[in-house]
Write an enzyme that holds these catalytic residues in place. Structure first.
Site, PDB file in Angstrom:
ATOM      1  N   GLU A 276     151.335  22.902 109.442  1.00  0.00           N
ATOM      2  CA  GLU A 276     151.237  23.778 108.270  1.00  0.00           C
ATOM      3  C   GLU A 276     152.134  25.010 108.295  1.00  0.00           C
ATOM      4  OE1 GLU A 276     147.041  24.634 107.984  1.00  0.00           O
ATOM      5  OE2 GLU A 276     146.579  22.611 107.325  1.00  0.00           O
ATOM      6  N   GLU A 383     145.179  12.889 107.885  1.00  0.00           N
ATOM      7  CA  GLU A 383     143.844  13.452 107.667  1.00  0.00           C
ATOM      8  C   GLU A 383     143.296  12.980 106.323  1.00  0.00           C
ATOM      9  OE1 GLU A 383     143.901  17.748 108.218  1.00  0.00           O
ATOM     10  OE2 GLU A 383     145.341  17.604 109.854  1.00  0.00           O
TER      11      GLU A 383
HETATM   12  C1  GLA Z   1     143.673  21.132 108.322  1.00  0.00           C
HETATM   13  C2  GLA Z   1     143.907  20.926 109.794  1.00  0.00           C
HETATM   14  C3  GLA Z   1     142.801  20.127 110.395  1.00  0.00           C
HETATM   15  C4  GLA Z   1     141.446  20.630 109.959  1.00  0.00           C
HETATM   16  C5  GLA Z   1     141.370  20.633 108.474  1.00  0.00           C
HETATM   17  C6  GLA Z   1     139.997  21.091 108.066  1.00  0.00           C
HETATM   18  O1  GLA Z   1     143.931  20.029 107.574  1.00  0.00           O
HETATM   19  O2  GLA Z   1     145.121  20.303 110.097  1.00  0.00           O
HETATM   20  O3  GLA Z   1     142.878  20.239 111.773  1.00  0.00           O
HETATM   21  O4  GLA Z   1     141.247  21.932 110.423  1.00  0.00           O
HETATM   22  O5  GLA Z   1     142.370  21.519 107.999  1.00  0.00           O
HETATM   23  O6  GLA Z   1     139.010  20.360 108.728  1.00  0.00           O
END
Ligand code: GLA
Length: 472
Positions: A276, A383
């Site tokens: 990020e 994710e």
């Molecule tokens: C982001 C992070 C993850 C997690 C999510 C929330 O996507 O990369 O590690 O913290 O936020 O669960």
């Protein structure tokens, strides 16, 4: 793989500092198919009424004020507590322990005749369809995030081992879990110390033949602020760029050395080196991003440079980000800068968090995947979850909304498989950010594959490419 030469890309760290500102028809079996050991169909009555607001603002730059901010992260600003004290998963799982272990449950994975007698053809054709078996047909691993709560509950552990063959620790490998303040002060160098939760999950992964994605090293969030200060003291000034670069190198080196020392290296196939770093407006994230504030924009280049030096070739090095469909241009520009003096990539893959909504434009999303895949780098959805509604307005888990979600998962999975089959994208794994709504960080928006009672949703059948059960 890294070391691949890319002609025409001769940018590198200097440039980075400048850029910085800058249907498949369903093959329905006639007989009822058992899904990961569970034969029930979704039962609307078990769904939660997800009226609550989305927890994160993080999503969507739909026009005006950019929402993508630190405050989106619940874990953001406050000084992280120590690894051992931390519960596994901040916004968390109410369910698992309450789950009765065996009473009148849906059929369990272990009830499957594992291998007793010689498998007849008939037995083979009735083998339960699982996420990992469907993904394996496309050469991909199927992953989930993992917590100790999950591995300590045999019902959940069985659901995971039936469906997945890759795991990502939801929290236990994040910076605030592995950086040791007392030791850093004592030694004068930043110190990495793996924690017991992480070891327990890696041991479990090994015992259950799971591959592992490492997540994550350099991030603005869930990173203790003391690492940026002289003497590791938040009351002292920030260290200089040179000191911070030395700390970064030491930190990255220790991560890979300790994996090796503890004998875990072979479990890992990928690692999120940076998480990020980019904003939707094409700029590097500045707020709370002390790596950037102290080192400058080339902190990103150095992170991959060091990781490339200390990580074994067997571990693919990833850059991971969210809102990828809104940051695509910035990401494309960025990865071109991650090359060494000879133009070889220092990076192997781009991780797309894929925190999506049923209201998101799916064609546009698949185009994003295709554009990023055209770099030749590996792509992984890291994710994935698909919340009901939009980021501004999540919807309740009505049967109709859940059907929309089932169809979304079906078409997303189908679209990704097609991109892979057509050779447009190299994707060797796809990771879901969990599997059951009750354990999700976005539980109010019912984003996952099993409901709060661990019963399969249309969404699961969508992923399994069982169109007739996916809400159509
Ligand atoms: C982001 C992070 C993850 C997690 C999510 C929330 O996507 O990369 O590690 O913290 O936020 O669960």
């Amino acid at each position: 793989m890294r070391k691949r030469c890319i002609a025409g890309i001769l940018t590198g760290m200097m440039v980075l500092s400048l850029v910085a500102c800058g249907s498949r028809e369903d093959s329905t079996p006639d007989t009822p198919v058992s899904v990961a050991g569970v034969t029930q169909v979704p039962d609307e009555g078990t769904q939660p009424d997800g009226e609550a607001e989305p927890t994160k603002a993080e999503q969507k730059p739909d026009g005006e004020a950019e929402p993508t901010k630190a405050e989106q992260k619940p874990e953001g600003e406050a000084e992280p507590t120590k690894a051992e004290q931390k519960p596994d998963g901040e916004a968390e799982p109410t369910k698992a322990e309450q789950k009765p272990e065996g009473e009148a449950e849906p059929t369990k994975a272990e009830q499957k005749p594992e291998g007793e007698a010689e498998p007849t053809q008939a037995a083979d054709s009735q083998a339960p369809l699982t996420i990992q078996s469907v993904f394996a047909q496309n050469g991909m691993k199927a992953g989930t995030c993992l917590t100790t709560q999950m591995i300590n509950n045999s019902y959940l552990a069985d659901l995971i081992t039936a469906n997945f063959n890759s795991v990502t620790m939801e929290n236990a490998m994040k910076p605030d879990y592995i950086l040791d303040k007392a030791e850093s002060i004592a030694t004068g160098d930043i110190v990495v110390n793996f924690n017991a939760d992480m070891a327990a999950m890696l041991d479990w992964a090994r015992a259950n033949h799971m591959a592992v994605r490492g997540h994550t090293i350099i991030w603005y969030s869930q990173t203790p602020k003391w690492i940026f200060h002289e003497n590791f003291d938040t009351n002292a000034p920030f260290v200089t760029r040179e000191v911070m670069l030395a700390r970064m190198e030491s930190y990255i080196k220790q991560v890979f050395e300790q994996l090796d020392d503890y004998g875990y290296t072979d479990l890992f196939y990928a690692y999120d080196v940076v998480n990020e770093a980019w904003m939707e407006d094409g700029k590097i994230r500045e707020e709370m991003n002390y790596w950037y504030q102290i080192i400058g924009a080339d902190y990103l280049w150095y992170a991959f440079y060091y990781a490339n030096q200390y990580a074994p070739e067997s571990i693919d090095l990833y850059y991971n980000d969210y809102n990828e469909q809104y940051k695509t241009d910035a990401l494309l520009k960025f990865v071109d800068t991650l090359v060494d003096e000879e133009g070889n990539y220092l990076i192997d893959g781009i991780g797309l968090q894929a925190h999506l909504y049923t209201g998101d434009d799916l064609d546009n999303y698949l185009k994003t995947v295709e554009r990023l895949g055209a770099t030749g780098l590996k792509i992984e959805l890291t994710e994935l979850d698909v919340s009901l509604g939009t980021w501004q307005n999540t919807l309740a888990a009505t049967d109709e909304n859940l059907k929309v979600q089932g169809r979304y998962y079906y078409e997303l999975t189908d679209g990704l498989f097609k991109l892979v089959q057509e050779g447009k994208v190299t994707m060797d794994a796809l990771t879901f950010w969990g599997f059951a709504d009750g354990l999700s960080w976005r539980k109010d928006a019912s984003p996952l594959l099993y409901d709060t009672m661990y019963l399969p949703k249309y969404a699961l059948y969508g992923v399994l490419q069982q169109k007739e059960k996916a809400g159509y």
